[in-house]
Structure formats: C-alpha cells, structure tokens
Design a protein around this motif. Structure first.
Motif: not given
Length: 342
Positions: A188-217
């Motif tokens: 569900a995003c723009p697609l690019q073929f014949a690229s140098d790599d297989y890759a997925i791009a995410l918004p950088r801001t998602l890096s700090q997003a908490p995960l719903i199933q976080a479980n520190p112990p």
C-alpha cells in the motif's frame, strides 16, 4: 560490528523459520510430507525451535514452493500466511521491544538467528528510515520468492504493533510484473522495481513509536536467550561468539575472561591472539557490549542507573558513570533524558 555474509555451504537457517514456512504452505493446500521429502528433511530435524538446517536445504524448499503455488507472486502469498509465533525467540524479541527503533536494533544484532541468507541494513535518509535487505546469491531462482515472503511477513507482523504504521515506499530488484495488485495489497505504497536492493521505507518518526506489545521483563529474558543462541552458531566468527558469551556473563555480574576462554575451548593467550587477527580485543568487545546494553536499559527508562551499573558487572556505579561519559559524552541521566522512551 557488521555481520559477514557466509558462503552458502556454511550458512544455516533457523529450524523454526523453516517450520513456519511449511505451516504456511500447508494452509495454502500443499502436502507437507511431499515438501519434506523433496528437501530430504524430516519432522525430527524441525522439532527443536533453536535447531539449524543448511541454508541450501531451505533454498530447495523455496524453489519447490515457487513451482507448486499457483499465484502471480507466490512469495507475497506465503508472506501473508506466515505467523510470527513459530519463529521462536527472534520474533518474540522484536514484538516485545519498547519502540520500533529498539526492535530494529534487535533485528540488526540478532538477524543471524533467523537465517544467514542475507544481511539487513538500516539507513536514515532525510525524513525516512530505509530497511535494506541484501540476499546471499541474489540471482538464485529461489531468492525472489524467499525475499518477497520475508518482506510481506515483516509488514504483516509490524502493522498491528503500531497505531500509525505506514510505508513511504518499497523497492525490489526484479523488473515490474504485469500485475501489481498483489504488491499494492501488501505494501500500500509507491513501488519501485529494477532497484539495486530490496528495501522498505518508513517515516523516520516511527522509530520512536511505542509498540503495543512492549514487555520489558520478557525482553530481558529473551535477550539473554538470544545471546546464548548467537554464541552457539557454528559459523559465527570468534568475536561474535565472544559477544554472545559476554552477554550471558554480564547477566550474572563481572565477566570472567578465563571462564569465557574455557567455554570456547581456548587458552586466554590463544583467545587474545585470534581476536587480534579479527581486528579487535577482549576489552574492546566487552566495552562495546556494555555500552549497547547500557543504552538499551537507559532507553527503556525503567531501571535506575546504579542498578544498570550492577547489571553490567561494575563493582561501583561511579566506574560505570565515568565509562558511559567516555563512550557518549553524556552522563546516564542526560542520555536517558534525550533518548528515553518516557
């Protein structure tokens, strides 16, 4: 320390991942026993989730699935039917992380537990986070189905863990197929073929997003187990095995170099010499491991710095504080304020 791609004759993959692929194939109507027979595998070889099988054997399985599944893109079909549970420690480790960034850091460190069929790389570009996968033998006939299944599974597994999960783009090494519908349904995003790599791009801001199933112990227990498994991988370099054993020892206090050398069936002098041949030293690996674990604990934000010092085998918190400032230029408190999960 970057991972090293191994020759396919040495590379291995997780038996639990192979089990998950077979489960998905069965759900799609394929005969499990027939697939096992073609690959010269038995159910007994897959019983232990921490066991390994040769990467070349799993390549045979992927090739067979590619020929038997009647679908325009069998890899995407399989990826959507893979369930993360059978992946054992690695998938649970990722899902229980505090943030997406923490999960990606764990994926980088422990990726070989899933398999040695390629390398994951993470790059930051402007406002995006790029997850690149570089497969072993990219021209192999089974690579396309294998990598597409992995990419689709990753998206399927991650989407429920984040409130605002979305992709900025997806890249593929092969040429664009005639029918893009299977790709659009998964990514569900723009697609690019014949690229140098297989890759997925995410918004950088998602890096700090908490995960719903976080479980520190649970995360702490899983990391200890993952370090043990990493150290046991037969194709691991000596430095990688030392890092894994250090992770185990640090869970019980001050590391013991002599004990670690004995666990590797080496003398201390031989351990030092062979690490030097790999361009590192015991002290350097110990410091790197302590720093990584310290930053992880501080980002989680649940343990006081004095307790983290004890967990990392320091006799006095002040020694840890001095070391951490040398590593980062910050005190543990300053680092937590800047990078903590809140």
């Amino acid at each position: 320390m970057s991972n090293i791609l191994h020759e396919s004759s040495q590379a291995s993959v997780s038996a639990s991942l192979t089990q998950a692929v077979l489960h998905a194939a069965s759900r799609l109507g394929l005969d499990r026993q027939a697939l096992l027979s073609v690959c010269n595998l038995t159910d007994q070889q897959l019983t232990d989730p921490d066991a390994r099988i040769p990467f070349s054997v799993q390549q045979t399985l992927w090739h067979e699935l590619d020929s038997r599944l009647q679908h325009p893109e069998p890899g995407l079909l399989l990826g959507r039917n893979l369930t993360p549970g059978p992946f054992s420690v690695l998938s649970y480790l990722l899902q229980s992380s505090a943030t997406l960034g923490d999960a990606l850091s764990a994926a980088l460190r422990y990726q070989r537990l899933g398999g040695e069929g390629g390398e994951l790389h993470i790059e930051t570009r402007d406002d995006s986070l790029l997850l690149l996968y570089r497969p072993l033998h990219p021209q192999h006939p089974a690579t396309r189905i294998r990598v597409l299944a992995m990419m689709a599974c990753w998206v399927q597994m991650t989407r429920p863990l984040l409130d605002d999960f979305r992709l900025l783009g997806a890249q593929f090494r092969h040429a664009a197929p005639a029918d893009l519908t299977p790709y659009q349904d998964v990514f569900a995003c723009p697609l690019q073929f014949a690229s140098d790599d297989y890759a997925i791009a995410l918004p950088r801001t998602l890096s700090q997003a908490p995960l719903i199933q976080a479980n520190p112990p649970l995360q702490q227990l899983l990391r200890q187990h993952a370090e043990t498994l990493l150290a046991r991988l037969p194709s691991a370099s000596l430095s990688a095995r030392v890092i894994g054993l250090l992770g185990e020892q640090l869970a019980h206090g001050e590391p013991d170099r002599a004990e670690l050398a004995r666990a590797l069936n080496l003398s201390e002098r031989t351990l030092q010499r062979r690490l030097a041949e790999e361009g590192c030293s015991y002290q350097h690996l110990l410091a790197d491991t302590r720093r990584q674990l310290a930053e992880q604990h501080l980002r989680d934000g649940r343990l006081p710095a004095a307790e983290i010092a004890l967990l990392l085998g320091y006799s006095e918190p002040s020694v840890f504080f001095r070391a951490f400032r040398q590593w980062t230029g910050l005190t543990p408190g300053e680092y937590r304020a800047q990078h903590g999960a809140g």
